[in-house]
Design a protein around this motif. Structure first.
Motif, PDB file in Angstrom:
ATOM      1  N   VAL A   6       0.944  -1.120  -0.005  1.00 43.82           N
ATOM      2  CA  VAL A   6       0.100  -0.015   0.010  1.00 43.82           C
ATOM      3  C   VAL A   6       0.843   1.451   0.046  1.00 43.82           C
ATOM      4  N   TYR A   7       1.738   1.288   0.754  1.00 39.97           N
ATOM      5  CA  TYR A   7       2.899   2.430   0.920  1.00 39.97           C
ATOM      6  C   TYR A   7       3.445   2.771  -0.482  1.00 39.97           C
ATOM      7  N   ALA A   8       4.069   1.745  -0.873  1.00 37.22           N
ATOM      8  CA  ALA A   8       4.740   1.755  -1.961  1.00 37.22           C
ATOM      9  C   ALA A   8       3.778   2.020  -3.283  1.00 37.22           C
ATOM     10  N   ALA A   9       2.482   1.642  -3.220  1.00 37.10           N
ATOM     11  CA  ALA A   9       1.789   2.177  -4.265  1.00 37.10           C
ATOM     12  C   ALA A   9       1.513   3.559  -4.293  1.00 37.10           C
ATOM     13  N   ILE A  10       1.088   4.213  -2.937  1.00 38.99           N
ATOM     14  CA  ILE A  10       0.780   5.625  -3.078  1.00 38.99           C
ATOM     15  C   ILE A  10       2.193   6.407  -3.198  1.00 38.99           C
ATOM     16  N   ALA A  11       3.140   5.711  -3.079  1.00 35.82           N
ATOM     17  CA  ALA A  11       4.611   6.531  -3.011  1.00 35.82           C
ATOM     18  C   ALA A  11       4.657   7.347  -4.399  1.00 35.82           C
ATOM     19  N   ASP A  12       3.906   6.766  -5.513  1.00 38.40           N
ATOM     20  CA  ASP A  12       4.194   7.222  -6.866  1.00 38.40           C
ATOM     21  C   ASP A  12       3.133   8.251  -7.197  1.00 38.40           C
ATOM     22  N   PRO A  13       3.557   9.221  -7.734  1.00 30.14           N
ATOM     23  CA  PRO A  13       2.436  10.506  -7.830  1.00 30.14           C
ATOM     24  C   PRO A  13       1.547  10.105  -8.978  1.00 30.14           C
TER      25      PRO A  13
END
Lengths: 126, 126
Positions: free
Chosen positions: A25-32
Motif C-alpha cells: 500500500v505504501y509503495a503504491a501511493i509513493a508514486d505520484p
DNA sequence: TAATCATTCAACCGATCGGTAGAATATTGT
DNA sequence: ACAATATTCTACCGATCGGTTGAATGATTA
C-alpha cells in the motif's frame, strides 16, 4: 551501551514488521501518478481506457499502475465484456492510516508534553 | 465518453500531484526495515551503531536506510564527535497522514451513505 | 603517536521500477 | 465474416533499490 536518552515509553508496536500488504500500500501511493489515479477513481468508476486518457503516459503505463494498485488491494476490477471497470477499495487505506497515526499521535503527545514542561517551568523554578 | 457512473462529487484534491517530499515519505515507510527503524527511534534517540545492532542486516545496510529516512525528512541527525545521534521528526508524517485520511474519510462517508440508503429503503418501499 | 571505534563513501550485485513498443486475446459493431 | 475496440502479455530499456564488501575519514583512547 546506547543509553536511550529519553525515559518516555515507546509506543506499543502496531505492526509485526513484515506485512506485505502494508508494504504494498505504501509503495503504491509513493508514486505520484498512482496517487493521481486514486484521485481520479475517487470520482467514480472508470474503465482502463478512459482512465488512461487522463494521463500523459502510455495506455500500457497506466495499465501497469492499475495492476500495482490492484495488488495493494486499493483497486478492484470488474470485467464487463471487453472493458474492465475499476473501483477504489477503502479497507487497505484504513490500515495504512493506522500505522501513520500511531506515530503521529505519539509525537504529538511528545510535543505537548514538552510544551507543558516548558510552560510549567517558566514561573515555578526561578 | 466515460460516464462517471456515480454522481457523488470527488474529494477536493489535497495535493498538486507532484510532491517529492510526499513521494519520499511513502516510499520510505514502504520498507518494513525502515518502519522498524522508525519504531526503534520512537523509543528515544539512538546512534547509528546501537541502532544497527538491533537489525539482522549489516551496519552499512542500516546506515543506508537511515539516509533514506533522512532524505524523507523523517529522521534528523545530530553529529556529536564521532557518533551520529538520530531522532525522529513528526512533521512529514503529518502531511502523509493528511493525504491518506482525506480519501479514507471520503470513502467512509460513501459507505455511510450507502448504509443509510439501504436502511432507509428497507421498510419504506415494500 | 598508534590503535581503536563510529561512521561514511564507493563500487558492485541482482531485483524491481517506471515507462515504452509490439504482439496476442477477447469482445463488440457492421 | 470482418474490422475496430479494449485490454493484457511479453520483452526490453535505463534507473533505482536493498543489500554486501572493502576502503577511507575522523574522533577518541591508550
Amino acid at each position: 551501551m546506547p543509553r536511550p536518552h529519553s525515559s518516555q515509553a515507546a509506543p506499543t508496536r502496531p505492526s509485526p514488521a513484515h506485512r506485505p500488504r502494508l508494504n504494498r500500500v505504501y509503495a503504491a501511493i509513493a508514486d505520484p501518478t498512482r496517487r493521481a489515479i486514486v484521485a481520479a477513481l475517487a470520482g467514480g468508476e472508470l474503465n482502463v481506457g478512459s482512465l488512461a486518457r487522463r494521463f500523459p503516459i502510455s495506455f500500457n503505463g497506466v495499465s501497469k499502475h492499475v495492476k500495482v494498485l490492484e495488488r495493494a488491494g486499493l483497486v478492484r476490477r470488474r470485467v464487463r465484456g471487453r472493458e474492465h471497470w475499476l473501483r477504489l477499495r477503502p479497507e487497505p487505506l484504513r490500515e495504512a492510516t493506522r500505522w501513520l497515526e500511531h506515530y503521529r499521535e505519539f509525537w504529538d503527545a511528545r510535543l505537548d508534553a514538552l510544551e507543558a514542561m516548558l510552560v510549567g517551568t517558566r514561573g515555578r523554578r526561578p
